[in-house]
Scaffold this motif. Sequence first.
Motif, PDB file in Angstrom:
ATOM      1  N   LYS A  57       4.439 -10.007  -8.079  1.00  0.00           N
ATOM      2  CA  LYS A  57       4.280 -11.385  -8.545  1.00  0.00           C
ATOM      3  C   LYS A  57       5.223 -11.663  -9.714  1.00  0.00           C
ATOM      4  CE  LYS A  57       0.772 -14.660 -10.203  1.00  0.00           C
ATOM      5  NZ  LYS A  57      -0.666 -14.832 -10.548  1.00  0.00           N
ATOM      6  N   SER A  68       0.831  -1.212   0.000  1.00  0.00           N
ATOM      7  CA  SER A  68       0.000   0.000   0.000  1.00  0.00           C
ATOM      8  C   SER A  68       0.863   1.259   0.000  1.00  0.00           C
ATOM      9  CB  SER A  68      -0.931   0.000   1.219  1.00  0.00           C
ATOM     10  OG  SER A  68      -0.189  -0.035   2.433  1.00  0.00           O
ATOM     11  N   ARG A 104       0.847  -5.375  -6.676  1.00  0.00           N
ATOM     12  CA  ARG A 104       0.847  -6.822  -6.424  1.00  0.00           C
ATOM     13  C   ARG A 104       1.227  -7.596  -7.685  1.00  0.00           C
ATOM     14  NH1 ARG A 104      -3.797  -5.619  -3.218  1.00  0.00           N
ATOM     15  NH2 ARG A 104      -5.167  -6.137  -4.987  1.00  0.00           N
ATOM     16  N   SER A 105       0.757  -7.125  -8.826  1.00  0.00           N
ATOM     17  CA  SER A 105       1.083  -7.784 -10.090  1.00  0.00           C
ATOM     18  C   SER A 105       2.575  -7.684 -10.389  1.00  0.00           C
ATOM     19  CB  SER A 105       0.285  -7.159 -11.243  1.00  0.00           C
ATOM     20  OG  SER A 105      -1.102  -7.377 -11.069  1.00  0.00           O
ATOM     21  N   SER A 125       2.257   1.717  -3.500  1.00  0.00           N
ATOM     22  CA  SER A 125       1.235   2.197  -4.440  1.00  0.00           C
ATOM     23  C   SER A 125       1.045   3.706  -4.314  1.00  0.00           C
ATOM     24  CB  SER A 125      -0.097   1.470  -4.192  1.00  0.00           C
ATOM     25  OG  SER A 125      -0.673   1.843  -2.954  1.00  0.00           O
ATOM     26  N   SER A 139      -2.128   1.595  -8.468  1.00  0.00           N
ATOM     27  CA  SER A 139      -3.109   0.868  -7.673  1.00  0.00           C
ATOM     28  C   SER A 139      -2.396  -0.256  -6.928  1.00  0.00           C
ATOM     29  CB  SER A 139      -4.201   0.283  -8.561  1.00  0.00           C
ATOM     30  OG  SER A 139      -3.681  -0.772  -9.366  1.00  0.00           O
ATOM     31  N   GLU A 140      -2.958  -0.668  -5.807  1.00  0.00           N
ATOM     32  CA  GLU A 140      -2.366  -1.773  -5.055  1.00  0.00           C
ATOM     33  C   GLU A 140      -2.376  -3.056  -5.891  1.00  0.00           C
ATOM     34  OE1 GLU A 140      -3.272  -2.333  -0.917  1.00  0.00           O
ATOM     35  OE2 GLU A 140      -4.018  -0.268  -0.730  1.00  0.00           O
ATOM     36  N   HIS A 141      -3.386  -3.208  -6.726  1.00  0.00           N
ATOM     37  CA  HIS A 141      -3.452  -4.370  -7.606  1.00  0.00           C
ATOM     38  C   HIS A 141      -2.263  -4.387  -8.566  1.00  0.00           C
ATOM     39  CE1 HIS A 141      -5.010  -7.480 -10.269  1.00  0.00           C
ATOM     40  NE2 HIS A 141      -4.815  -6.646 -11.292  1.00  0.00           N
ATOM     41  N   THR A 142      -1.912  -3.218  -9.115  1.00  0.00           N
ATOM     42  CA  THR A 142      -0.775  -3.132 -10.033  1.00  0.00           C
ATOM     43  C   THR A 142       0.522  -3.464  -9.314  1.00  0.00           C
ATOM     44  OG1 THR A 142      -1.888  -1.457 -11.376  1.00  0.00           O
ATOM     45  CG2 THR A 142       0.504  -1.603 -11.579  1.00  0.00           C
TER      46      THR A 142
END
Length: 259
Positions: free
Chosen positions: A235, A217, A231-232, A220, A226-229
Amino acid sequence: MDNSEKKHPLIAVWNTYPGLRKENKNISNIPPIEQILGEMFAIGEFYYYVLNLTNSTISNHHPNLLKLHGLKKYPENLKDIIDLTHPDDIEFIIKAEQKVVQKMMEIGREHQLYLKASYCFRMKTAAGNYELFHHQAILTQEDENQNLIQSINIHTNINHITKENPHTVLISGIGLRQDFHQIKIDNPPAFENFSQVNLTKRETEILALIAKGYSGSEISKMLILSEHTVRSHRKNILAKTNSRNGKELLRKAFEWGLI
């Protein structure tokens, strides 16, 4: 011998850099250490000191220096720090500093205050053995002619993360600079080849923030992603480095000279 006259093997290397002030100069200004620490990795116990590049005297020591090396008083000259280094690593350090000087001349003196140099070597600890430390240096002051006069160095004990020296020098940009130069010295590690890791500029940036201890967070918000980006990207970094978790990622990042 006066502290300003103590000789060490890096003086000859530094004197080849036209941007270093050769004559002795007393420095009273202390760099913004807390701000500078934000540009450095401290994954474990660390200490810092301010280095006067004109005479190799050091000051403003972090108290951990005494604790980690079992010293009774603070070193007053860079030679005292070098004397704590494993004798077999001195040649590598000289070569590493030569590469730092060469790369900085290539990049240009006008950018020298926005570059960080880092590499690893073994140092004697309070227990009497030698353990792997991660060395980072940021140049913090120049005179009116762009001659360097001061830097801050930080040493972090990373022996709990890895005992393998990647024999790699990393020159990276700070602030608005985005430089990222990996320079292999010698004795490449036999276990894996960092050159096969093809991280993107964004992945490298996120890896550096992960190594500084920032959460997903926080990253980001810092990178306006975004937090999703984030995380991606994390990964993808784990996959490219074949790492199972963050701990293994950090170990490989140090061993491959990625940070």
